[in-house]
Design a protein around this motif. Structure first.
Motif, PDB file in Angstrom:
ATOM      1  N   VAL A  19      47.436   5.367   1.555  1.00 30.20           N
ATOM      2  CA  VAL A  19      47.336   6.709   2.174  1.00 30.20           C
ATOM      3  C   VAL A  19      48.348   7.670   1.905  1.00 30.20           C
ATOM      4  CG1 VAL A  19      46.881   7.850   4.252  1.00 30.20           C
ATOM      5  CG2 VAL A  19      45.712   5.676   3.956  1.00 30.20           C
ATOM      6  N   GLN A  56      40.487   8.426   3.581  1.00 29.36           N
ATOM      7  CA  GLN A  56      40.605   7.005   3.506  1.00 29.36           C
ATOM      8  C   GLN A  56      40.205   6.344   4.731  1.00 29.36           C
ATOM      9  OE1 GLN A  56      41.943   6.026   0.464  1.00 29.36           O
ATOM     10  NE2 GLN A  56      42.528   7.888  -0.535  1.00 29.36           N
ATOM     11  N   ALA A  97      43.972   9.632   7.318  1.00 30.47           N
ATOM     12  CA  ALA A  97      43.294   8.522   7.177  1.00 30.47           C
ATOM     13  C   ALA A  97      42.809   7.882   8.456  1.00 30.47           C
ATOM     14  CB  ALA A  97      44.002   7.210   6.560  1.00 30.47           C
ATOM     15  N   TYR A 102      38.963   1.079   2.176  1.00 29.46           N
ATOM     16  CA  TYR A 102      39.909   0.191   1.701  1.00 29.46           C
ATOM     17  C   TYR A 102      39.044  -1.051   1.266  1.00 29.46           C
ATOM     18  CZ  TYR A 102      44.613  -2.009   1.178  1.00 29.46           C
ATOM     19  OH  TYR A 102      45.565  -2.550   0.804  1.00 29.46           O
ATOM     20  N   ARG A 117      36.528   6.753   1.048  1.00 29.38           N
ATOM     21  CA  ARG A 117      37.328   5.923   0.337  1.00 29.38           C
ATOM     22  C   ARG A 117      37.769   4.627   1.371  1.00 29.38           C
ATOM     23  NH1 ARG A 117      40.965  10.498  -2.740  1.00 29.38           N
ATOM     24  NH2 ARG A 117      39.182  11.208  -3.985  1.00 29.38           N
TER      25      ARG A 117
END
Length: 227
Positions: free
Chosen positions: A191, A120, A85, A152, A150
């Motif tokens: 994650v 992420q 991430a 958050y 992706r």
């Protein structure tokens, strides 16, 4: 909300963390440092970087054709693919993202496979203003999500940041500090789940819905075992 026992007993995830400002000791650099501390306290592995590590000359298609990706973009690509991430603390410049960050995103997106696809990301910002740089984060989401990242849903924007940090590097306001920590903890939970309990394949089509054409097509398929 996970308990303290659960947060320290997580299956480790590696997080790349940097501030999108070239200025040393900026407010966003201080926020990135706090994020690094919290990631480690919550059981994650922090890979701390600086925007200067990834700085690139202005994107130029001719330069790309002749020389390939510059070193800054290569370094970001390498750090992204070895992380699970990424956390970016980005300042707001004229109600948008810093040009240096957008330029690096443009460069690194030229790599194949495209390293932001499926990544992420958690976005943070700090500013002396009352909105904490939040408008810049909304602008930053656009290229990142277009590239398949992706991002958050929750974004932490620290308002009046020039007065927000205590001598220990944490936020002086206990409620804000708790919210910051819980946001990062929830992000790490997501994650961890994405890394260890994958169940879906991923497809990224840059221009989804347009008529297929070799000139514009950028399509990538990622299996659950690919990362």
């Amino acid at each position: 909300m996970p308990t303290d026992e659960q947060s320290t007993d997580r299956r480790p995830v590696r997080v790349l963390i940097f501030a999108a400002s070239l200025r040393q000791h900026s407010l966003n650099d201080r926020l990135a440092t706090l994020a690094e501390t919290v990631v480690r306290e919550k059981g994650g592995v922090a890979d701390r970087a600086a925007m200067s590590d990834f700085d690139c000359p202005s994107y130029d298609g001719d330069a790309e054709k002749e020389d390939g990706l510059p070193e800054g973009a290569r370094r970001l690509r390498d750090r992204l693919v070895t992380a699970d991430a990424c956390i970016i603390a980005s300042p707001e410049y004229n109600a948008s993202m810093p040009g240096v960050l957008k330029n690096t995103i443009d460069w690194v997106s030229r790599h194949r496979p495209q390293p932001l696809n499926g990544r992420q990301l958690l976005l943070l910002s700090a500013s002396p203003s009352m909105v904490g740089g939040n408008r810049g984060l909304w602008a930053l989401r656009v290229p990142l999500e277009h590239l398949g990242a992706r991002v958050y849903p929750d974004m932490f924007s620290l308002a009046q940041a020039h007065e927000a940090f205590g001598d220990n590097g944490r936020l002086s306001n206990a409620t804000l500090q708790q919210r910051f920590e819980s946001t990062i903890e929830c992000f790490l939970d997501l994650v961890e789940a994405a890394k260890h309990y994958r169940a879906l394949k991923k497809q990224w089509v840059e221009f989804l819905g347009e008529r297929p054409a070799a000139v514009i097509d950028r399509v990538e398929h990622t299996s659950v075992d690919a990362r």
